[in-house]
Scaffold this motif. Structure first.
Motif, PDB file in Angstrom:
ATOM      1  N   GLN A 164       0.836  -1.211   0.000  1.00  0.00           N
ATOM      2  CA  GLN A 164       0.000   0.000   0.000  1.00  0.00           C
ATOM      3  C   GLN A 164       0.865   1.253   0.000  1.00  0.00           C
ATOM      4  OE1 GLN A 164      -3.653   0.114  -0.058  1.00  0.00           O
ATOM      5  NE2 GLN A 164      -2.888   2.059  -0.851  1.00  0.00           N
ATOM      6  N   THR A 165       1.940   1.247   0.772  1.00  0.00           N
ATOM      7  CA  THR A 165       2.851   2.400   0.797  1.00  0.00           C
ATOM      8  C   THR A 165       3.489   2.607  -0.568  1.00  0.00           C
ATOM      9  OG1 THR A 165       3.296   2.098   3.154  1.00  0.00           O
ATOM     10  CG2 THR A 165       4.912   3.366   1.908  1.00  0.00           C
ATOM     11  N   LEU A 166       3.896   1.518  -1.217  1.00  0.00           N
ATOM     12  CA  LEU A 166       4.464   1.630  -2.563  1.00  0.00           C
ATOM     13  C   LEU A 166       3.429   2.233  -3.520  1.00  0.00           C
ATOM     14  CD1 LEU A 166       6.232  -1.844  -2.777  1.00  0.00           C
ATOM     15  CD2 LEU A 166       7.387   0.367  -2.883  1.00  0.00           C
ATOM     16  N   ALA A 167       2.204   1.716  -3.462  1.00  0.00           N
ATOM     17  CA  ALA A 167       1.151   2.214  -4.346  1.00  0.00           C
ATOM     18  C   ALA A 167       0.867   3.689  -4.083  1.00  0.00           C
ATOM     19  CB  ALA A 167      -0.119   1.382  -4.159  1.00  0.00           C
ATOM     20  N   ASP A 168       0.765   4.054  -2.810  1.00  0.00           N
ATOM     21  CA  ASP A 168       0.509   5.453  -2.459  1.00  0.00           C
ATOM     22  C   ASP A 168       1.653   6.347  -2.936  1.00  0.00           C
ATOM     23  OD1 ASP A 168      -1.861   4.671  -1.247  1.00  0.00           O
ATOM     24  OD2 ASP A 168      -1.063   4.813   0.802  1.00  0.00           O
ATOM     25  N   GLY A 169       2.879   5.891  -2.723  1.00  0.00           N
ATOM     26  CA  GLY A 169       4.047   6.681  -3.116  1.00  0.00           C
ATOM     27  C   GLY A 169       4.136   6.889  -4.614  1.00  0.00           C
ATOM     28  N   LEU A 170       3.643   5.897  -5.371  1.00  0.00           N
ATOM     29  CA  LEU A 170       3.674   5.994  -6.827  1.00  0.00           C
ATOM     30  C   LEU A 170       2.389   6.582  -7.398  1.00  0.00           C
ATOM     31  CD1 LEU A 170       5.340   2.555  -7.577  1.00  0.00           C
ATOM     32  CD2 LEU A 170       6.373   4.825  -7.889  1.00  0.00           C
ATOM     33  N   GLY A 171       1.367   6.705  -6.545  1.00  0.00           N
ATOM     34  CA  GLY A 171       0.098   7.235  -7.014  1.00  0.00           C
ATOM     35  C   GLY A 171      -0.613   6.289  -7.977  1.00  0.00           C
ATOM     36  N   VAL A 172      -0.486   4.991  -7.714  1.00  0.00           N
ATOM     37  CA  VAL A 172      -1.118   3.981  -8.564  1.00  0.00           C
ATOM     38  C   VAL A 172      -1.998   3.083  -7.700  1.00  0.00           C
ATOM     39  CG1 VAL A 172       0.778   4.025 -10.239  1.00  0.00           C
ATOM     40  CG2 VAL A 172       0.830   2.369  -8.365  1.00  0.00           C
ATOM     41  N   PRO A 173      -2.898   2.317  -8.307  1.00  0.00           N
ATOM     42  CA  PRO A 173      -3.755   1.426  -7.525  1.00  0.00           C
ATOM     43  C   PRO A 173      -2.973   0.321  -6.805  1.00  0.00           C
ATOM     44  CG  PRO A 173      -4.635   1.718  -9.748  1.00  0.00           C
ATOM     45  CD  PRO A 173      -3.256   2.330  -9.725  1.00  0.00           C
ATOM     46  N   PHE A 174      -3.492  -0.069  -5.659  1.00  0.00           N
ATOM     47  CA  PHE A 174      -2.892  -1.130  -4.849  1.00  0.00           C
ATOM     48  C   PHE A 174      -2.634  -2.387  -5.677  1.00  0.00           C
ATOM     49  CE2 PHE A 174      -3.442  -4.992  -2.364  1.00  0.00           C
ATOM     50  CZ  PHE A 174      -2.553  -4.808  -1.313  1.00  0.00           C
ATOM     51  N   MET A 175      -3.640  -2.819  -6.450  1.00  0.00           N
ATOM     52  CA  MET A 175      -3.506  -4.073  -7.200  1.00  0.00           C
ATOM     53  C   MET A 175      -2.437  -4.010  -8.283  1.00  0.00           C
ATOM     54  SD  MET A 175      -5.056  -6.489  -5.812  1.00  0.00           S
ATOM     55  CE  MET A 175      -4.670  -7.684  -7.086  1.00  0.00           C
ATOM     56  N   MET A 176      -2.170  -2.836  -8.798  1.00  0.00           N
ATOM     57  CA  MET A 176      -1.093  -2.713  -9.779  1.00  0.00           C
ATOM     58  C   MET A 176       0.235  -3.110  -9.141  1.00  0.00           C
ATOM     59  SD  MET A 176       0.113   0.622 -11.904  1.00  0.00           S
ATOM     60  CE  MET A 176       1.676   0.627 -12.754  1.00  0.00           C
ATOM     61  N   VAL A 177       0.481  -2.598  -7.940  1.00  0.00           N
ATOM     62  CA  VAL A 177       1.724  -2.932  -7.245  1.00  0.00           C
ATOM     63  C   VAL A 177       1.684  -4.375  -6.756  1.00  0.00           C
ATOM     64  CG1 VAL A 177       3.233  -2.348  -5.304  1.00  0.00           C
ATOM     65  CG2 VAL A 177       2.140  -0.531  -6.606  1.00  0.00           C
ATOM     66  N   ALA A 178       0.558  -4.820  -6.221  1.00  0.00           N
ATOM     67  CA  ALA A 178       0.449  -6.199  -5.732  1.00  0.00           C
ATOM     68  C   ALA A 178       0.763  -7.185  -6.847  1.00  0.00           C
ATOM     69  CB  ALA A 178      -0.936  -6.452  -5.159  1.00  0.00           C
ATOM     70  N   ASN A 179       0.335  -6.884  -8.060  1.00  0.00           N
ATOM     71  CA  ASN A 179       0.590  -7.784  -9.190  1.00  0.00           C
ATOM     72  C   ASN A 179       2.067  -7.954  -9.506  1.00  0.00           C
ATOM     73  OD1 ASN A 179      -1.997  -8.727  -9.809  1.00  0.00           O
ATOM     74  ND2 ASN A 179      -2.471  -6.853 -10.939  1.00  0.00           N
ATOM     75  N   PHE A 180       2.885  -6.985  -9.112  1.00  0.00           N
ATOM     76  CA  PHE A 180       4.326  -7.131  -9.318  1.00  0.00           C
ATOM     77  C   PHE A 180       4.876  -8.303  -8.499  1.00  0.00           C
ATOM     78  CE2 PHE A 180       4.356  -2.314 -10.025  1.00  0.00           C
ATOM     79  CZ  PHE A 180       4.331  -2.437 -11.407  1.00  0.00           C
ATOM     80  N   PHE A 181       4.191  -8.639  -7.414  1.00  0.00           N
ATOM     81  CA  PHE A 181       4.705  -9.651  -6.491  1.00  0.00           C
ATOM     82  C   PHE A 181       3.945 -10.971  -6.535  1.00  0.00           C
ATOM     83  CE2 PHE A 181       5.685  -5.453  -4.871  1.00  0.00           C
ATOM     84  CZ  PHE A 181       7.066  -5.550  -4.806  1.00  0.00           C
ATOM     85  N   LEU A 182       2.825 -11.006  -7.232  1.00  0.00           N
ATOM     86  CA  LEU A 182       2.045 -12.246  -7.317  1.00  0.00           C
ATOM     87  C   LEU A 182       2.670 -13.162  -8.361  1.00  0.00           C
ATOM     88  CD1 LEU A 182      -1.555 -10.766  -7.239  1.00  0.00           C
ATOM     89  CD2 LEU A 182      -0.319 -11.886  -5.386  1.00  0.00           C
ATOM     90  N   LYS A 183       2.765 -14.424  -8.005  1.00  0.00           N
ATOM     91  CA  LYS A 183       3.327 -15.399  -8.923  1.00  0.00           C
ATOM     92  C   LYS A 183       2.220 -15.939  -9.810  1.00  0.00           C
ATOM     93  CE  LYS A 183       6.933 -16.601  -5.837  1.00  0.00           C
ATOM     94  NZ  LYS A 183       8.034 -17.378  -5.591  1.00  0.00           N
ATOM     95  N   LYS A 184       2.561 -16.141 -11.047  1.00  0.00           N
ATOM     96  CA  LYS A 184       1.614 -16.694 -11.993  1.00  0.00           C
ATOM     97  C   LYS A 184       1.383 -18.163 -11.662  1.00  0.00           C
ATOM     98  CE  LYS A 184       0.793 -17.098 -16.922  1.00  0.00           C
ATOM     99  NZ  LYS A 184       1.331 -16.855 -18.242  1.00  0.00           N
ATOM    100  N   LYS A 185       0.136 -18.544 -11.620  1.00  0.00           N
ATOM    101  CA  LYS A 185      -0.208 -19.925 -11.304  1.00  0.00           C
ATOM    102  C   LYS A 185       0.215 -20.830 -12.460  1.00  0.00           C
ATOM    103  CE  LYS A 185      -3.915 -22.936  -9.881  1.00  0.00           C
ATOM    104  NZ  LYS A 185      -5.326 -23.088  -9.605  1.00  0.00           N
ATOM    105  N   SER A 186       0.837 -21.921 -12.097  1.00  0.00           N
ATOM    106  CA  SER A 186       1.268 -22.891 -13.095  1.00  0.00           C
ATOM    107  C   SER A 186       0.046 -23.604 -13.675  1.00  0.00           C
ATOM    108  CB  SER A 186       2.195 -23.915 -12.438  1.00  0.00           C
ATOM    109  OG  SER A 186       2.397 -25.003 -13.323  1.00  0.00           O
ATOM    110  N   PRO A 187       0.015 -23.823 -14.982  1.00  0.00           N
ATOM    111  CA  PRO A 187      -1.116 -24.548 -15.564  1.00  0.00           C
ATOM    112  C   PRO A 187      -1.117 -26.024 -15.157  1.00  0.00           C
ATOM    113  CG  PRO A 187       0.545 -24.072 -17.244  1.00  0.00           C
ATOM    114  CD  PRO A 187       0.969 -23.374 -15.969  1.00  0.00           C
ATOM    115  N   ASN A 188      -0.024 -26.484 -14.581  1.00  0.00           N
ATOM    116  CA  ASN A 188       0.093 -27.886 -14.168  1.00  0.00           C
ATOM    117  C   ASN A 188      -0.276 -28.109 -12.711  1.00  0.00           C
ATOM    118  OD1 ASN A 188       1.108 -28.531 -16.708  1.00  0.00           O
ATOM    119  ND2 ASN A 188       3.172 -27.988 -16.077  1.00  0.00           N
ATOM    120  N   GLY A 189      -0.584 -27.045 -11.981  1.00  0.00           N
ATOM    121  CA  GLY A 189      -0.828 -27.268 -10.565  1.00  0.00           C
ATOM    122  C   GLY A 189      -1.812 -26.394 -10.022  1.00  0.00           C
TER     123      GLY A 189
END
Length: 73
Positions: free
Chosen positions: A48-73
């Motif tokens: 949230q602090t990163l998002a606020d500091g950049l003036g962008v939505p929370f989910m935009m920053v959160a997506n930088f850290f979310l791992k893509k789900k493997s299609p095999n698992g």
């Protein structure tokens, strides 16, 4: 790792250096550097602090850290 590089690009798109973003966010420069380099995962509050500091939505920053789900698992 590529997503984390997008965060670095976002920071550098608005601030000349990570240190300026750190000052703007009230964090030590080392903390920003460790997050941007992928050495540590930020907490939700830090995202949230990163998002606020950049003036962008929370989910935009959160997506930088979310791992893509493997299609095999």
């Amino acid at each position: 790792m590529a997503k984390i590089m997008e965060l670095n690009s976002e920071i550098h798109g608005q601030f000349a250096r990570q240190a300026l973003f750190a000052d703007h966010s009230g964090w030590p420069r080392q903390r920003v550097n460790k997050i941007v380099n992928g050495d540590i995962m930020p907490t939700l509050d830090e995202v949230q602090t990163l998002a606020d500091g950049l003036g962008v939505p929370f989910m935009m920053v959160a997506n930088f850290f979310l791992k893509k789900k493997s299609p095999n698992g």
